[in-house]
Enzyme design. Sequence first.
Site, short mmCIF file in Angstrom:
data_model
loop_
_atom_site.label_atom_id
_atom_site.label_comp_id
_atom_site.label_asym_id
_atom_site.label_seq_id
_atom_site.Cartn_x
_atom_site.Cartn_y
_atom_site.Cartn_z
N ASP A 187 27.50 -45.09 16.34
CA ASP A 187 26.57 -45.83 15.49
C ASP A 187 27.31 -46.90 14.70
O ASP A 187 26.79 -47.98 14.43
CB ASP A 187 25.84 -44.87 14.54
CG ASP A 187 24.51 -45.41 14.07
OD1 ASP A 187 24.17 -46.55 14.43
OD2 ASP A 187 23.80 -44.70 13.34
N CYS A 246 22.32 -50.57 13.15
CA CYS A 246 21.65 -50.67 14.44
C CYS A 246 21.36 -52.12 14.76
O CYS A 246 20.70 -52.80 13.97
CB CYS A 246 20.37 -49.86 14.45
SG CYS A 246 19.50 -50.01 16.02
N ASN A 297 26.19 -46.83 8.31
CA ASN A 297 25.85 -45.45 7.97
C ASN A 297 26.57 -45.12 6.68
O ASN A 297 27.60 -45.70 6.37
CB ASN A 297 26.38 -44.48 9.03
CG ASN A 297 25.71 -44.67 10.37
OD1 ASN A 297 26.13 -45.50 11.15
ND2 ASN A 297 24.69 -43.91 10.63
P1 HMG Z 1 14.74 -51.82 29.95
O1 HMG Z 1 15.01 -53.27 29.95
O2 HMG Z 1 13.33 -51.37 29.81
O3 HMG Z 1 15.39 -51.09 31.21
O4 HMG Z 1 15.60 -51.17 28.80
P2 HMG Z 1 15.36 -51.37 32.74
O5 HMG Z 1 15.33 -50.02 33.39
O6 HMG Z 1 14.30 -52.35 33.10
O7 HMG Z 1 16.81 -52.02 33.02
C1 HMG Z 1 17.21 -53.28 32.51
C2 HMG Z 1 18.69 -53.47 32.79
O8 HMG Z 1 19.42 -52.48 32.06
C3 HMG Z 1 19.08 -53.26 34.25
O9 HMG Z 1 20.22 -54.08 34.49
C4 HMG Z 1 19.51 -51.82 34.31
O10 HMG Z 1 20.40 -51.54 35.35
C5 HMG Z 1 20.20 -51.67 32.96
P3 HMG Z 1 20.11 -55.58 35.07
O11 HMG Z 1 19.32 -55.44 36.34
O12 HMG Z 1 19.40 -56.39 34.03
O13 HMG Z 1 21.54 -55.99 35.26
N1 HMG Z 1 20.17 -50.31 32.45
C6 HMG Z 1 21.28 -49.65 32.03
N2 HMG Z 1 22.57 -50.01 32.01
C7 HMG Z 1 23.43 -49.09 31.50
N3 HMG Z 1 23.05 -47.88 31.03
C8 HMG Z 1 21.76 -47.51 31.05
C9 HMG Z 1 20.82 -48.41 31.56
N4 HMG Z 1 19.48 -48.35 31.71
C10 HMG Z 1 19.10 -49.53 32.26
N5 HMG Z 1 21.41 -46.31 30.57
C11 HMG Z 1 16.88 -49.33 27.89
C12 HMG Z 1 15.57 -49.81 28.52
C13 HMG Z 1 16.64 -47.97 27.30
C14 HMG Z 1 17.95 -49.27 28.96
C15 HMG Z 1 17.31 -50.34 26.81
O14 HMG Z 1 16.24 -50.61 25.96
C16 HMG Z 1 18.49 -49.84 26.01
O15 HMG Z 1 19.61 -49.78 26.50
N6 HMG Z 1 18.25 -49.48 24.71
C17 HMG Z 1 19.25 -48.89 23.85
C18 HMG Z 1 19.47 -49.74 22.64
C19 HMG Z 1 20.50 -49.11 21.76
O16 HMG Z 1 21.53 -48.65 22.20
N7 HMG Z 1 20.23 -49.11 20.43
C20 HMG Z 1 21.13 -48.56 19.45
C21 HMG Z 1 21.20 -47.08 19.49
S1 HMG Z 1 19.86 -46.27 18.65
C22 HMG Z 1 20.33 -46.24 16.99
O17 HMG Z 1 21.33 -46.81 16.63
C23 HMG Z 1 19.51 -45.44 16.02
C24 HMG Z 1 20.16 -44.10 15.64
O18 HMG Z 1 21.45 -44.30 15.10
C25 HMG Z 1 19.30 -43.36 14.61
C26 HMG Z 1 18.87 -44.25 13.44
O19 HMG Z 1 19.74 -44.78 12.72
O20 HMG Z 1 17.68 -44.38 13.26
C27 HMG Z 1 20.31 -43.19 16.87
MG MG Z 2 21.82 -44.88 13.01
#
Ligand code: HMG
Ligand code: MG
Length: 287
Positions: free
Chosen positions: A17, A241, A250
């Site tokens: 994070d 984030c 954090n």
């Molecule tokens: P999408 O665009 O709907 O996914 O995203 P898709 O299936 O259409 O794929 C789009 C592209 O992503 C494709 O590649 C896939 O291969 C690739 P392209 O054809 O464009 O080259 N792809 C991936 N690559 C690597 N690993 C994967 C993956 N999945 C698809 N797993 C998706 C959906 C969930 C992937 C996207 O929205 C995403 O990665 N989101 C995560 C964002 C993130 O990491 N945010 C920060 C973490 S959460 C946070 O910090 C909060 C927390 O701390 C708690 C709090 O504080 O509240 C936990």
């Molecule tokens: Mg967080």
Amino acid sequence: MDIVFDPVTIVEVGPRDGLQNEPKTIKLDEKVRLINLLSTSGLKQIEVGSFVNPKMVPQMADSGLVFSKITRRPGISYSALVPNLNGYEQAKKCSPDAIAIFCSASESFSKANLNASIDESFMRISQFISLAKKDDILVRGYVSCVTDCPFEGPVPASNVAKVVAKLREFNCYEISLGDTLGKGSPGAVDKMIDNVLNEVSVEVLAGHFHDTSGLALENIQVSLERGIRVFDTAVGGLGGCPFAPGAPGNVATELVLKYVQGKGFKTGVNMEIIMQAAKLARDIRHV
Ligand code: HMG
Ligand code: MG
């Protein structure tokens, strides 16, 4: 006679994070050095990285390599954040002790962070949750925006309780309540926890407070009063984030340690090593 409190568990989320929000590329070796140092501090849970779309979070693109290079110590759970089946399959190759799944209590943040509605995010999780069980990998859950959403403002506590109930259905051993923006007032946090406790017992809950408004310690105090004994922190106060405008770090591990230890809670974490890690975290951001 001294009063003996239950221990408090610190979950170190800085390497994930924290570092995910760094604008400058952090070298693989620096991440490994940080995690290896943290591993000597007595921490029992470290979130190593995430398997998400690297175009969205470039800083986490080398999480597989980080897992392969760290020295894993027995007794520490090294976890990976996973949003979908693709991420699960990548994470599994690294043999994490646990994966962390994440949902939002607000629709707009769900869309921004996951490109999915809340229900769609549940659908995605259901595609790999049974695999984790079969593969003997523990599952931790996060709910984001438990008090406030960057796009919708205040989030109803009942929404949070619904998402928590779903994460419990997914067999999460722990559910971390994320004040993603660090805007939650102690009153709002207390009301939110009160609602959540209608769905799960306090033993499965953790607090995840970003420290935007300097309220994290007050919110930890409210959580302690409610019986929560697990807190996510980031060494050196790293992070935020990237999809929550205005969400900085954090709450710092060293700050929380000092706070809870000062109140008489044991943590098993060595403050001197955490201070060294906090310095390292600051240094690797600025090199
Ligand atoms: P999408 O665009 O709907 O996914 O995203 P898709 O299936 O259409 O794929 C789009 C592209 O992503 C494709 O590649 C896939 O291969 C690739 P392209 O054809 O464009 O080259 N792809 C991936 N690559 C690597 N690993 C994967 C993956 N999945 C698809 N797993 C998706 C959906 C969930 C992937 C996207 O929205 C995403 O990665 N989101 C995560 C964002 C993130 O990491 N945010 C920060 C973490 S959460 C946070 O910090 C909060 C927390 O701390 C708690 C709090 O504080 O509240 C936990
Ligand atoms: Mg967080």
